[in-house]
Design an enzyme around this catalytic site. Structure first.
Site, PDB file in Angstrom:
ATOM      1  N   THR A 131      24.439   2.295  55.836  1.00 47.47           N
ATOM      2  CA  THR A 131      23.394   2.056  54.847  1.00 47.47           C
ATOM      3  C   THR A 131      22.378   1.056  55.382  1.00 47.47           C
ATOM      4  O   THR A 131      22.402   0.701  56.565  1.00 47.47           O
ATOM      5  CB  THR A 131      24.029   1.658  53.485  1.00 47.47           C
ATOM      6  OG1 THR A 131      22.998   1.608  52.498  1.00 47.47           O
ATOM      7  CG2 THR A 131      24.738   0.314  53.551  1.00 47.47           C
ATOM      8  N   LYS A 146      20.277   2.856  59.527  1.00 41.75           N
ATOM      9  CA  LYS A 146      20.381   4.316  59.708  1.00 41.75           C
ATOM     10  C   LYS A 146      19.691   4.810  60.985  1.00 41.75           C
ATOM     11  O   LYS A 146      20.141   5.767  61.602  1.00 41.75           O
ATOM     12  CB  LYS A 146      19.820   5.036  58.479  1.00 41.75           C
ATOM     13  CG  LYS A 146      20.695   4.822  57.266  1.00 41.75           C
ATOM     14  CD  LYS A 146      20.178   5.513  56.032  1.00 41.75           C
ATOM     15  CE  LYS A 146      21.068   5.141  54.858  1.00 41.75           C
ATOM     16  NZ  LYS A 146      20.686   5.792  53.617  1.00 41.75           N
TER      17      LYS A 146
HETATM   18  P1  NDP Z   1      15.068   0.555  55.656  1.00 39.12           P
HETATM   19  O1  NDP Z   1      15.297  -0.875  55.890  1.00 39.12           O
HETATM   20  O2  NDP Z   1      15.293   1.529  56.754  1.00 39.12           O
HETATM   21  O3  NDP Z   1      13.541   0.786  55.171  1.00 39.12           O
HETATM   22  C1  NDP Z   1      12.973  -0.038  54.193  1.00 39.12           C
HETATM   23  C2  NDP Z   1      11.681   0.573  53.643  1.00 39.12           C
HETATM   24  O4  NDP Z   1      11.286  -0.206  52.507  1.00 39.12           O
HETATM   25  C3  NDP Z   1      10.517   0.534  54.619  1.00 39.12           C
HETATM   26  O5  NDP Z   1       9.690   1.642  54.364  1.00 39.12           O
HETATM   27  C4  NDP Z   1       9.806  -0.779  54.229  1.00 39.12           C
HETATM   28  O6  NDP Z   1       8.434  -0.804  54.541  1.00 39.12           O
HETATM   29  C5  NDP Z   1       9.962  -0.734  52.733  1.00 39.12           C
HETATM   30  N1  NDP Z   1       9.898  -2.053  52.091  1.00 39.12           N
HETATM   31  C6  NDP Z   1      10.780  -3.079  52.221  1.00 39.12           C
HETATM   32  N2  NDP Z   1      10.402  -4.115  51.444  1.00 39.12           N
HETATM   33  C7  NDP Z   1       9.253  -3.744  50.819  1.00 39.12           C
HETATM   34  C8  NDP Z   1       8.381  -4.386  49.896  1.00 39.12           C
HETATM   35  N3  NDP Z   1       8.618  -5.627  49.443  1.00 39.12           N
HETATM   36  N4  NDP Z   1       7.299  -3.697  49.446  1.00 39.12           N
HETATM   37  C9  NDP Z   1       7.071  -2.431  49.881  1.00 39.12           C
HETATM   38  N5  NDP Z   1       7.864  -1.770  50.767  1.00 39.12           N
HETATM   39  C10 NDP Z   1       8.937  -2.423  51.226  1.00 39.12           C
HETATM   40  O7  NDP Z   1      15.948   0.916  54.357  1.00 39.12           O
HETATM   41  P2  NDP Z   1      16.439   2.362  53.908  1.00 39.12           P
HETATM   42  O8  NDP Z   1      15.291   3.283  54.075  1.00 39.12           O
HETATM   43  O9  NDP Z   1      17.731   2.691  54.558  1.00 39.12           O
HETATM   44  O10 NDP Z   1      16.778   2.155  52.339  1.00 39.12           O
HETATM   45  C11 NDP Z   1      15.763   2.047  51.369  1.00 39.12           C
HETATM   46  C12 NDP Z   1      16.366   1.971  49.963  1.00 39.12           C
HETATM   47  O11 NDP Z   1      16.956   3.192  49.580  1.00 39.12           O
HETATM   48  C13 NDP Z   1      17.454   0.909  49.827  1.00 39.12           C
HETATM   49  O12 NDP Z   1      17.234   0.205  48.602  1.00 39.12           O
HETATM   50  C14 NDP Z   1      18.723   1.703  49.742  1.00 39.12           C
HETATM   51  O13 NDP Z   1      19.723   1.041  48.982  1.00 39.12           O
HETATM   52  C15 NDP Z   1      18.242   2.960  49.019  1.00 39.12           C
HETATM   53  N6  NDP Z   1      19.083   4.131  49.299  1.00 39.12           N
HETATM   54  C16 NDP Z   1      19.831   4.695  48.309  1.00 39.12           C
HETATM   55  C17 NDP Z   1      20.595   5.797  48.544  1.00 39.12           C
HETATM   56  C18 NDP Z   1      21.402   6.413  47.447  1.00 39.12           C
HETATM   57  O14 NDP Z   1      22.312   7.189  47.747  1.00 39.12           O
HETATM   58  N7  NDP Z   1      21.079   6.167  46.218  1.00 39.12           N
HETATM   59  C19 NDP Z   1      20.685   6.402  49.877  1.00 39.12           C
HETATM   60  C20 NDP Z   1      19.820   5.781  50.831  1.00 39.12           C
HETATM   61  C21 NDP Z   1      19.089   4.676  50.555  1.00 39.12           C
HETATM   62  P3  NDP Z   1       7.896  -1.331  55.985  1.00 39.12           P
HETATM   63  O15 NDP Z   1       7.977  -0.132  56.900  1.00 39.12           O
HETATM   64  O16 NDP Z   1       6.527  -1.764  55.697  1.00 39.12           O
HETATM   65  O17 NDP Z   1       8.816  -2.439  56.413  1.00 39.12           O
END
Ligand code: NDP
Length: 272
Positions: A62, A66
């Protein structure tokens, strides 16, 4: 001895995956042990190696690992390679097989549990991290009218779209271009809600009868869901997706498909 699995992440204490896999194993009669493993931000590879060398059979991965999990896999399924993101690893001798069950999990939750059609829908996907990358191929395969990606760091969204092949109905857009458009489904695939932040999404972008889907779960009405509800959208969090992606991982590991409805209901009755 029980077959050993874990979810590896940072943070990971909030993960409900152990409860879900325990419920699946009770139903199918499989003998498994599933735990939470916290990896240091710069120590995913070492944590994974230690877990694997301890005799584990597989792992879920998670936030925020990933993309790293994909890079460490020795071979990958199409579902993982399409987004260069793996949430499910299978340990097979010296091989680490990377798969991604998030896309299937999200689409099943939206279509089968929430009864919102993806086919023909205008979809906005917010985020370009592991989760967004992992679900894009499945969303495109469900034949939406359009899939638009927006991300805080715009260059990551455009680079990802270029990687996949930009088209008339699949492209990236900056936050300033969003208020001129409307969407039937808006998916928050950012981790902004982990810290109670709000990604840049204007209230005007929710169409009539829109579904606002927060991939994060267990945080109640996040700033994104609050904005969406105020704009008249139906709201859902990612609990159903979590259970659906877990069921697909369980199937990949064990060859048995557990029921998801009772587990979703059980988790909804007992929020953490
Ligand atoms: P990553 O760390 O790979 O990516 C994070 C993303 O969030 C990036 O696009 C980042 O943007 C953006 N981001 C982070 N902080 C902010 C902010 N303050 N404002 C705007 N954008 C922001 O995380 P994941 O993609 O793996 O996970 C994302 C979410 O999805 C998590 O909360 C996770 O728990 C949830 N999730 C839930 C699942 C489920 O089964 N329900 C499955 C998979 C994920 P930037 O590129 O600009 O840094």
């Amino acid at each position: 001895m029980s077959d050993r699995y874990a979810v590896i992440g940072n943070p990971v204490a909030h993960s409900r995956s152990p409860e879900i896999h325990a419920a699946f194993a009770r139903e199918t009669g499989d003998d498994i042990r599933y735990e939470r493993v916290l990896a240091p931000a710069d120590g995913f590879a070492q944590t994974l190696r230690a877990f694997r060398e301890g005799g584990a059979s597989g792992a879920n991965v998670t936030v925020p690992f990933k993309l790293e999990a994909f890079a460490l896999a020795t071979e990958c399924t199409m579902r993982a390679s399409s987004g260069k993101s793996a949430n499910t690893l299978i340990f097979d001798g010296n091989k680490i097989i990377g798969d991604n069950t998030d896309g299937v999990g999200l689409c099943r939750d939206i279509e089968q549990n929430l009864h919102q059609p993806l086919r023909g829908a205008r979809i906005l996907l917010v985020g370009a991290g592991g989760a967004a990358r992992g679900v894009t191929a499945a969303l495109l395969a469900s034949q939406p009218e359009s899939l638009v990606i927006t991300n805080r760091t715009h260059s990551k969204a455009t680079a990802f779209v270029e990687e996949c092949g930009e088209s008339r109905n699949f492209f990236a857009i900056g936050a300033d271009g969003l208020s001129a458009r409307q969407f039937d489904i808006v998916i928050n695939a950012t981790s902004a809600s982990l810290t109670a932040h709000m990604p840049e999404v204007p209230a005007a972008c929710f169409a009539d009868n829109a579904l606002a889907y927060e991939m994060m779960y267990g945080k109640g009405m996040t700033p994104f869901l609050t904005l969406a509800a105020g704009a008249g959208a139906r709201t859902a969090d990612g609990l159903g997706m979590l259970v659906e992606q877990a069921a697909e991982a369980f199937f990949v590991w064990r060859g048995v498909r557990p029921s998801t409805g009772p587990v979703i209901a059980q988790l909804q009755r007992s929020p953490t």
